[in-house]
Design an enzyme around this catalytic site. Structure first.
Site, PDB file in Angstrom:
ATOM      1  N   SER A  88     -23.940  25.781   9.471  1.00 49.59           N
ATOM      2  CA  SER A  88     -24.901  25.865   8.377  1.00 49.59           C
ATOM      3  C   SER A  88     -26.139  26.701   8.714  1.00 49.59           C
ATOM      4  O   SER A  88     -26.016  27.872   9.062  1.00 49.59           O
ATOM      5  CB  SER A  88     -25.273  24.442   7.974  1.00 49.59           C
ATOM      6  OG  SER A  88     -26.114  24.432   6.874  1.00 49.59           O
TER       7      SER A  88
ATOM      8  N   ASP B 242     -28.467  29.029   2.301  1.00 46.95           N
ATOM      9  CA  ASP B 242     -28.460  28.796   3.750  1.00 46.95           C
ATOM     10  C   ASP B 242     -27.173  29.416   4.332  1.00 46.95           C
ATOM     11  O   ASP B 242     -26.397  30.059   3.613  1.00 46.95           O
ATOM     12  CB  ASP B 242     -28.602  27.302   4.088  1.00 46.95           C
ATOM     13  CG  ASP B 242     -27.349  26.510   3.804  1.00 46.95           C
ATOM     14  OD1 ASP B 242     -26.546  26.948   2.952  1.00 46.95           O
ATOM     15  OD2 ASP B 242     -27.138  25.451   4.425  1.00 46.95           O
TER      16      ASP B 242
ATOM     17  N   ASP C 193     -24.231  28.521   5.237  1.00 48.98           N
ATOM     18  CA  ASP C 193     -22.886  28.269   4.721  1.00 48.98           C
ATOM     19  C   ASP C 193     -22.894  28.089   3.204  1.00 48.98           C
ATOM     20  O   ASP C 193     -21.919  27.625   2.618  1.00 48.98           O
ATOM     21  CB  ASP C 193     -22.223  27.079   5.423  1.00 48.98           C
ATOM     22  CG  ASP C 193     -22.954  25.775   5.198  1.00 48.98           C
ATOM     23  OD1 ASP C 193     -24.161  25.804   4.865  1.00 48.98           O
ATOM     24  OD2 ASP C 193     -22.336  24.697   5.363  1.00 48.98           O
TER      25      ASP C 193
ATOM     26  N   ASP D 259     -24.423  26.061   1.056  1.00 50.03           N
ATOM     27  CA  ASP D 259     -24.404  24.795   0.317  1.00 50.03           C
ATOM     28  C   ASP D 259     -25.821  24.335  -0.042  1.00 50.03           C
ATOM     29  O   ASP D 259     -26.015  23.219  -0.506  1.00 50.03           O
ATOM     30  CB  ASP D 259     -23.625  23.693   1.064  1.00 50.03           C
ATOM     31  CG  ASP D 259     -24.275  23.268   2.357  1.00 50.03           C
ATOM     32  OD1 ASP D 259     -25.233  23.932   2.802  1.00 50.03           O
ATOM     33  OD2 ASP D 259     -23.817  22.266   2.935  1.00 50.03           O
TER      34      ASP D 259
ATOM     35  N   GLU E 226     -31.516  16.958  -2.562  1.00 46.73           N
ATOM     36  CA  GLU E 226     -32.499  16.792  -1.502  1.00 46.73           C
ATOM     37  C   GLU E 226     -33.555  17.878  -1.712  1.00 46.73           C
ATOM     38  O   GLU E 226     -33.244  18.968  -2.231  1.00 46.73           O
ATOM     39  CB  GLU E 226     -31.842  16.971  -0.127  1.00 46.73           C
ATOM     40  CG  GLU E 226     -30.918  15.824   0.234  1.00 46.73           C
ATOM     41  CD  GLU E 226     -30.518  15.833   1.710  1.00 46.73           C
ATOM     42  OE1 GLU E 226     -30.757  14.819   2.383  1.00 46.73           O
ATOM     43  OE2 GLU E 226     -29.964  16.846   2.181  1.00 46.73           O
TER      44      GLU E 226
ATOM     45  N   GLY F  96     -31.515  12.806  12.252  1.00 44.75           N
ATOM     46  CA  GLY F  96     -30.093  12.611  12.509  1.00 44.75           C
ATOM     47  C   GLY F  96     -29.472  13.833  13.170  1.00 44.75           C
ATOM     48  O   GLY F  96     -28.306  13.815  13.539  1.00 44.75           O
TER      49      GLY F  96
HETATM   50  C1  16G Z   1     -27.943  17.097   7.590  1.00 43.46           C
HETATM   51  C2  16G Z   1     -27.570  16.643   6.221  1.00 43.46           C
HETATM   52  C3  16G Z   1     -28.667  16.958   5.226  1.00 43.46           C
HETATM   53  C4  16G Z   1     -29.964  16.367   5.697  1.00 43.46           C
HETATM   54  C5  16G Z   1     -30.273  16.782   7.101  1.00 43.46           C
HETATM   55  C6  16G Z   1     -31.442  15.994   7.642  1.00 43.46           C
HETATM   56  C7  16G Z   1     -25.346  16.635   5.271  1.00 43.46           C
HETATM   57  C8  16G Z   1     -24.139  17.454   4.930  1.00 43.46           C
HETATM   58  N1  16G Z   1     -26.353  17.309   5.781  1.00 43.46           N
HETATM   59  O1  16G Z   1     -28.041  18.487   7.657  1.00 43.46           O
HETATM   60  O2  16G Z   1     -28.311  16.408   4.004  1.00 43.46           O
HETATM   61  O3  16G Z   1     -31.024  16.747   4.866  1.00 43.46           O
HETATM   62  O4  16G Z   1     -29.165  16.497   7.936  1.00 43.46           O
HETATM   63  O5  16G Z   1     -31.656  16.309   8.969  1.00 43.46           O
HETATM   64  O6  16G Z   1     -25.380  15.435   5.072  1.00 43.46           O
HETATM   65  P1  16G Z   1     -32.550  15.382   9.883  1.00 43.46           P
HETATM   66  O7  16G Z   1     -31.901  14.037   9.967  1.00 43.46           O
HETATM   67  O8  16G Z   1     -32.599  16.109  11.182  1.00 43.46           O
HETATM   68  O9  16G Z   1     -33.903  15.314   9.253  1.00 43.46           O
HETATM   69 MG    MG Z   2     -25.599  24.199   4.801  1.00 43.56          MG
END
Ligand code: 16G
Ligand code: MG
Length: 545
Positions: free
Chosen positions: A65, A277, A279, A281, A371, A502
């Site tokens: 991504s 971005d 990829d 999405d 988001e 995450g």
């Molecule tokens: C991932 C998630 C995205 C989220 C981001 C938060 C998917 C496909 N992608 O890229 O939705 O906004 O994590 O990142 O679920 P963070 O936990 O580092 O703040």
């Molecule tokens: Mg992406």
């Protein structure tokens, strides 16, 4: 048992570096590309098992991504085009971390636990982004599928949402569309032309959109699609990958986080622009004004535009369908306020991560989820789709209601309901602006964002922070939430929360307030509280000014 011998043989060609531990997180596996060969092979194995279990086609997308070019990653796609179900995320992690000599045992454990019939046929669709490492990594996925006797179809270079779309088309026997890239262009562009017919005469300027393709797959695909759209849209594609580096100083993530124009884009004040971005999405829109100030229209503004449009159409169609907007804690307070108090739609807040939003949106007749970072789509329940189709084909309906139903029908067709899709979202937004005769400035003026700031704090173990209430309140460590509450009270229209990332080894801090100075100061003070109470490491966070 021949397959297991083949698995062992092939696995030796994709060996796991001893001791390496990785986790299937919200974005699948994601790390430096050179650590991923064995992961890809093993995800080929897992996708084959998942396909046998579900008796359906499964997708495997090789991409990292918006991460730097040097990274890569992989995600599995479930039968209806949705993210892999969470119980299987654990299998993915187990399989990834099993040492070389234990692989067969782990594989057999999964087969036994899930009671998988190994004689069942398996089908796996594979796609990849434009990263240099993606070619050999997607080959490793294919090797994994073949080792277990599965059939695979290699779609080569596609956007993440295109692969989700293919999987859904295949498993709905073509009801969702034709499972080819051409089929995708055809479905979306048809719906777009139908919608664009309802726009009053637009000038070439109004049809023009500048697209920053992040030097990635989205640029290639939007170019491929251009010929289908020519009458209704004029695209200028920048950062198309011919020169610049993937995601480097460009793309939706860069624009959203830095709140500034990407490099490599040439525009005039007032021009409507968007960034994908790596990829494709995610999408964000923006423009600069005559003073040169930058204006961002992020996922919250997109959700507001789309849900307003849908609500108006439902009213005109006389359809009583429940519409809701799903956001995360990162949604700007002004957007939530506008949606709840002016638009009077249901607003739901979930934890960060697409699957949480997607899941919550499924509970409504029409669930719009975004988001703030620009990932989002709209979900229509089967019942809602049926009511709309019925009305559109009802000969007794008056013209106004029928027209609204027809617009809703084409809105359904333009949307990729499997996952957020930059190209599909872009087409929907362009269609709405055209139908409403709305400029990007008018759209921006629907409400004003509260100034906000995001910071990161390094701590020795980010798991000490546990949150509740869709990540808006910290439960542990003791005293942290009280400290945040006290700090927030010092400022006007203020709000702040912290959560462990995450995807990175940091704690994220978000703050908003009535002025940028206040938002910056609050974010800094909350960072200090995290640093002090949650085991900060390295230098103490410094004030921004
Ligand atoms: C991932 C998630 C995205 C989220 C981001 C938060 C998917 C496909 N992608 O890229 O939705 O906004 O994590 O990142 O679920 P963070 O936990 O580092 O703040
Ligand atoms: Mg992406």
């Amino acid at each position: 048992m021949a397959h297991f011998e083949e698995v062992c043989k092939q696995s030796d060609l994709h060996p796991k570096p001893a001791g390496l531990v990785l986790q299937y997180g919200t974005a699948g596996f994601r790390t430096s590309a050179n650590k991923l060969d064995h992961i890809m092979f093993r995800m080929g194995l897992l996708a084959t098992l998942r396909s046998k279990k579900t008796k359906a086609t499964i997708g495997v997308m090789v991409t990292a991504s918006h991460n730097p070019e040097e990274d890569n990653g992989v995600k599995l796609i479930d039968p209806m085009g949705e993210m892999l179900t969470s119980s299987w995320e654990d299998y993915a992690t187990q399989l990834a971390n099993t040492e070389q000599n234990e692989l067969l045992k782990t594989l057999k454990d999964i087969i036994e636990k899930e009671a998988i019939d190994m004689s069942q046929e398996a089908n796996v669709y594979v796609g990849k982004d434009t990263r240099r490492s993606s070619a050999s990594l997607s080959q490793a996925v294919l090797d994994g599928v073949k080792a277990l006797g599965g059939h695979c179809k290699d779609y080569g270079l596609v956007t993440t949402p295109q692969l989700h779309y293919m999987v859904c088309c295949q498993n709905t026997q073509g009801k969702y569309g034709e499972a080819t890239v051409e089929g995708y262009y055809h479905k979306l562009s048809q719906a777009f032309s139908q919608l664009a017919k309802n726009a009053s005469n637009r000038t070439d300027d109004q049809k023009h959109l500048s697209v920053d393709g992040a030097n990635g797959i989205g640029a290639i695909k939007v170019r491929e699609m251009e010929s289908h759209l020519r009458k209704h849209m004029q695209l200028s594609v920048f950062n198309d990958g011919s020169r610049g580096k993937l995601n480097h100083q460009c793309g939706a993530d860069f624009v959203k986080v830095q709140q500034k124009l990407p490099t490599g884009i040439k525009i005039n004040p007032g021009d409507r622009c968007c960034s994908f971005d790596g990829d494709a999405d995610r999408i964000v829109y923006y423009y600069t004004d005559s003073q040169g100030d930058f204006h961002l229209l992020d996922g919250d503004k997109i959700a507001t535009l789309i849900s307003t449009f849908l609500k108006e159409l439902l009213n005109e169609a006389g359809l009583d369908l429940k519409i809701a907007v799903v956001q995360t804690a990162y949604a700007n307070g002004s957007s939530t306020h506008y949606l709840e108090n002016t638009m009077k739609v249901i607003v739901k807040c979930t934890k960060t991560g697409v699957k949480h939003l997607h899941h919550a949106a499924q509970e409504f007749d029409i669930g719009v989820y975004f988001e703030a970072n620009g990932h989002g789509t709209v979900l229509f329940s089967d019942g809602a789709e049926e009511k709309i189709q019925q009305l559109a084909s009802d000969t007794n309906t008056n013209d106004e209601r029928k027209k609204a139903a027809f617009l809703l029908q084409n809105t359904i067709n333009i949307i990729n309901q499997t996952v957020g899709d930059a190209i599909s979202d872009m087409l929907l937004i362009e269609a709405i602006l055209a139908i409403k005769g709305m400029s990007v400035q008018h759209w921006d003026a629907i409400y004003s964002d509260l100034p906000n700031r995001q910071l990161k704090v390094k701590v020795s173990d980010r798991r000490v922070i546990d949150t509740t209430d869709a990540e808006r309140r910290a439960v542990t460590p003791a005293g942290l939430q009280e400290a945040i509450d006290d700090l927030v009270k010092k400022y006007e229209k203020a709000r702040s929360f912290v959560r462990p990332s995450g995807t990175e080894d940091v704690v994220r801090v978000y703050a908003e307030a009535d002025t940028q100075e206040s938002a910056d100061a609050l974010a800094h003070e909350v960072s200090l509280a995290v640093y002090g109470l949650a085991g900060g490491v390295g230098d103490e966070p410094k004030p921004l000014h």
